[in-house]
Structures are given as C-alpha cells and as structure tokens.
Design a protein around this motif. Sequence first.
Motif, short mmCIF file in Angstrom:
data_model
loop_
_atom_site.label_atom_id
_atom_site.label_comp_id
_atom_site.label_asym_id
_atom_site.label_seq_id
_atom_site.Cartn_x
_atom_site.Cartn_y
_atom_site.Cartn_z
N GLU A 1 0.85 -1.10 0.13
CA GLU A 1 -0.05 0.07 -0.11
C GLU A 1 1.00 1.20 -0.15
O GLU A 1 0.49 2.34 -0.08
CB GLU A 1 -0.87 -0.01 1.35
CG GLU A 1 -1.99 -1.07 1.01
CD GLU A 1 -3.38 -0.86 1.86
OE1 GLU A 1 -3.30 0.13 2.83
OE2 GLU A 1 -3.94 -1.84 2.11
N ASP A 2 2.04 1.16 0.21
CA ASP A 2 3.21 2.34 0.05
C ASP A 2 3.15 2.96 -1.28
O ASP A 2 3.56 3.83 -1.65
CB ASP A 2 4.41 2.20 0.67
CG ASP A 2 4.39 1.96 2.19
OD1 ASP A 2 5.32 1.13 2.77
OD2 ASP A 2 3.43 2.37 2.86
N ALA A 3 2.92 1.94 -2.20
CA ALA A 3 3.01 2.19 -3.68
C ALA A 3 1.66 2.92 -4.10
O ALA A 3 1.84 3.50 -5.12
CB ALA A 3 3.28 1.06 -4.52
N LEU A 4 0.58 3.06 -3.30
CA LEU A 4 -0.51 3.60 -3.80
C LEU A 4 -0.24 5.29 -3.87
O LEU A 4 0.50 5.79 -3.00
CB LEU A 4 -1.44 3.47 -2.73
CG LEU A 4 -2.19 2.06 -2.74
CD1 LEU A 4 -3.12 2.00 -1.51
CD2 LEU A 4 -2.58 1.56 -4.02
N GLY A 5 -0.65 6.13 -4.63
CA GLY A 5 -0.46 7.43 -5.12
C GLY A 5 0.63 7.69 -6.04
O GLY A 5 1.07 8.72 -6.30
N ARG A 6 1.11 6.27 -6.68
CA ARG A 6 2.18 6.48 -7.60
C ARG A 6 1.95 5.45 -8.80
O ARG A 6 0.95 4.89 -8.94
CB ARG A 6 3.70 5.92 -6.93
CG ARG A 6 3.85 6.89 -5.76
CD ARG A 6 5.59 6.42 -5.35
NE ARG A 6 5.32 5.05 -4.77
CZ ARG A 6 6.50 4.51 -4.35
NH1 ARG A 6 7.41 5.13 -4.53
NH2 ARG A 6 6.41 3.24 -4.05
N ARG A 7 2.88 6.00 -9.79
CA ARG A 7 2.70 5.31 -11.05
C ARG A 7 3.64 3.93 -11.03
O ARG A 7 4.67 4.21 -11.08
CB ARG A 7 3.12 6.09 -12.47
CG ARG A 7 2.25 7.49 -12.34
CD ARG A 7 2.55 8.05 -13.72
NE ARG A 7 1.52 9.52 -13.68
CZ ARG A 7 0.51 9.54 -13.94
NH1 ARG A 7 -0.02 8.36 -14.65
NH2 ARG A 7 -0.18 10.72 -14.04
N VAL A 8 3.05 2.85 -10.65
CA VAL A 8 3.75 1.60 -10.35
C VAL A 8 3.33 0.58 -11.10
O VAL A 8 4.26 -0.58 -10.83
CB VAL A 8 3.74 1.63 -8.82
CG1 VAL A 8 4.55 2.45 -7.87
CG2 VAL A 8 2.15 1.26 -8.39
N SER A 9 2.33 0.32 -11.88
CA SER A 9 1.96 -0.85 -12.17
C SER A 9 2.19 -1.17 -13.77
O SER A 9 2.61 -0.14 -14.35
CB SER A 9 0.35 -1.12 -11.92
OG SER A 9 -0.51 -0.33 -12.80
N HIS A 10 1.50 -2.08 -14.26
CA HIS A 10 1.68 -2.38 -15.68
C HIS A 10 0.31 -2.11 -16.51
O HIS A 10 0.13 -2.43 -17.48
CB HIS A 10 1.96 -3.81 -16.05
CG HIS A 10 3.46 -4.17 -15.67
ND1 HIS A 10 3.71 -4.44 -14.35
CD2 HIS A 10 4.45 -4.15 -16.45
CE1 HIS A 10 5.33 -4.79 -14.50
NE2 HIS A 10 5.75 -4.53 -15.64
N GLY A 11 -0.40 -1.36 -15.82
CA GLY A 11 -1.78 -0.64 -16.30
C GLY A 11 -2.86 -0.85 -15.39
O GLY A 11 -3.91 -0.15 -15.34
N CYS A 12 -2.71 -1.85 -14.41
CA CYS A 12 -3.90 -2.09 -13.64
C CYS A 12 -4.14 -0.86 -12.48
O CYS A 12 -3.16 -0.16 -12.55
CB CYS A 12 -3.81 -3.45 -12.79
SG CYS A 12 -4.02 -5.00 -13.81
N VAL A 13 -5.18 -0.71 -12.10
CA VAL A 13 -5.30 0.05 -10.95
C VAL A 13 -5.52 -0.53 -9.76
O VAL A 13 -6.27 -1.40 -9.39
CB VAL A 13 -6.70 0.87 -11.22
CG1 VAL A 13 -7.17 1.90 -10.20
CG2 VAL A 13 -6.66 1.61 -12.47
#
Lengths: 250, 125
Positions: A214-226
């Motif tokens: 959840e630390d990755a929330l608020g950033r652009r981190v995925s391969h397209g998923c939300v």
Amino acid sequence: MRRSTMPARPARVLPQIAAAAALAVLTACSSAPAEDASATGEPTAGAADGTAPAEIATVVGDGIDVRTEPGGGEVSQTLASPNDFGVDRTFLVEQKRGEWLEVLLPVRPNGSTGWIRSDEVELTSTPFRVEIDTGDFTFTVFDGDEEVRTGVIGTGEGETPTPPGRYYFTELLRPKDPEGPYGVYAFGLSGFSESLETFAGGPGQLAVHGTNDEDALGRRVSHGCVRVSNEDVTWMAENLPVGAPVEISG
Amino acid sequence: MRLKSYVIIGVAAAALFGASPAFAGEGDGSTPPADCWATPSQGAGAPGEGAVPPGSDEPCPDAGPGEEPAPSEAPMPPSPAEEPAPSEDEAAEEAEEEAIVEDELEAIEEAEAAAPVPADPNYTG
C-alpha cells in the motif's frame, strides 16, 4: 483526502460456479520506479450520463452473437458464457433500440461496442459507478449523485500507462493468495493495456485490485492495472455488481 | 402703359394671391401638388385626428383608410410575458423523458453485489 465509509452490506456468498478458468503463470507484479508523469488521455467519446442508473445485460444462454447493427447485420463475433473465469458473460448497456441493445464489449480495441438481442439477456440496473482519476491518483464511487467512497490508487507507470476510457467490471475474483500482489480481491475490467498485448500469460486485461504494497499507492507503479487498498477493494466487492461502469480519466 | 409694366403688375398680383408665375420655357406650366401627409391614425376624410403638417390642408387624393397600414396596426412583437419560454418547455420535456426512463428502470431489478470467484488472476497488475 476525504474518505467516507458506508455501512457495508452483508457479504453474499453465492454458490461457486465451477471454474473453467485458464490457469496462467502468476508472476509478481514488478513495480517500476515511481515516476512523476503528466496526465495523459481523455475519456472516450460517447460516455453516457453518469448520473442515470446503468443497465447491465447478463447472457442467459451459453453464448451470444454480437452484431454490427441493430435488427440484424453481420455477426462480428460470438462470445461464450460463462467467460474464461467461469463468470456469466455480462455487458454494460450503452443504448437501446427496440429489441436491440448496444453494449460495451470486453474485447480489443478498448471502447468497442456491438448489438445484441434483448431477449437473450437478463437486464438489471445499478446506481453505482466508479470514476478513476489517474492524474490525481484517486477513485470515487458514486451512488447516483452521491459520493459514497473515495480513496487513493496506484496506476500504470510510464511505458505501461493505464489507458483512459469507459469500461465496466467483467468479473470479481478472489485470488488464492490474499497476501499476493493482487490483494484480497480483483475486479476485471472490460479494457486492455494499449502497450502490452499479453501479460503473465493472459491477454493484458486491465483490472482494479487490492495490493500487498500500500506504500505504492499514489504513484505510477503498475503495468496498467489500478491498485487500491485491500480495505477499499473489499468494500467494492461487498457493494458493487459485475457490470458496474468505470470511467478512467487523467 | 407699356407691356413690361403689365408683366410686372401680373407677377406681383400672382405672388400676392399665391399663384405661381408661369415663365415661358418651363414645362407645361403644371406644378406638382403639395406633399400629402397621411397621418398614422387618420384615413382620408377623418377630420381633427392626428398631426397634419402646416400648409397641407388638402387630404391626400391617393391615400385611403386601408391603403397605408398604420404603424399601430403593424404586427407587434409579442411581449415577454406572452412569449412562450423555451427553457420551460425544454425542461418539461426533459422531465417527461426522465420520468419515462425511471418508469422503465423500475421494472428492472437492481443488480446485487458481485459474487467472488476463487481464481488466479492474470491481469496486468
């Protein structure tokens, strides 16, 4: 960020559908370094009025022909029901014309529509819709005009952005590993990555799912998923139906 | 008395009594009538109504009650109170359409929350 929590409805555990899911190699969702990317894209044209209840069409047979025009026309494709995850095939209805329904299709390219016969589906409605803003890293769930839930999201990183557009939930999955990268629940979307033809052995399908980071929330981190928090996706699983519309902008 | 004197006397008499002197070489001697003024609210022969310019005592020979529309009879634009409000009509139509949509949707059951299916996702993550 303001968060409002509605009393959750009692969890419904319906008889499990015999899954004929295509097993794929489950790879960890590798995260690219967080980037500060400018907002891109615009909602697809033809987005319906978000305040009116959305209609959902669920196929009653074992498949359905999709045509290019109402009242007949060429059959562009036949979609099986249930889908690859063993869930009854569902569409979001965009418009009606007599006995025909124009529906959003869970196929490439994103935003594809087709016509189906109304007597081949069961119609239901939902007042819920999800709006996702990849620029602000937020999601908001509306019940009609009322905002009922909002939260932080993680989105696609630079080379694999989350494409804007109008989609809908195609199924709800409960990953076997709730502490894995998909979290406790995953809603499949009717859209696909526009930069990946395949991913993890699958077709590059987009989703809204929980997370173990959840630390990755608020950033652009995925391969397209939300990505959303496990708490938020649990609330969605307890309240939102398959077929609920999802608008992604940014 | 010389002819010249007679002419002078004639011209003076004509000027005194309002007639126009006829000069040789200027047309046939007829003069155009004085301008006729048709008053807005007055047809020919309607005494005492409307403004009559000074010097025009004669009614217009060509004007009549119905030949020249009076400005007061010209179609007036509807007053704002009489003019239908397009926004109200449009709002009423929209309300009617919404009511129809709502009636149709009332017959459609509300979808229940999704049933989770245990599976391994292969989404883009």
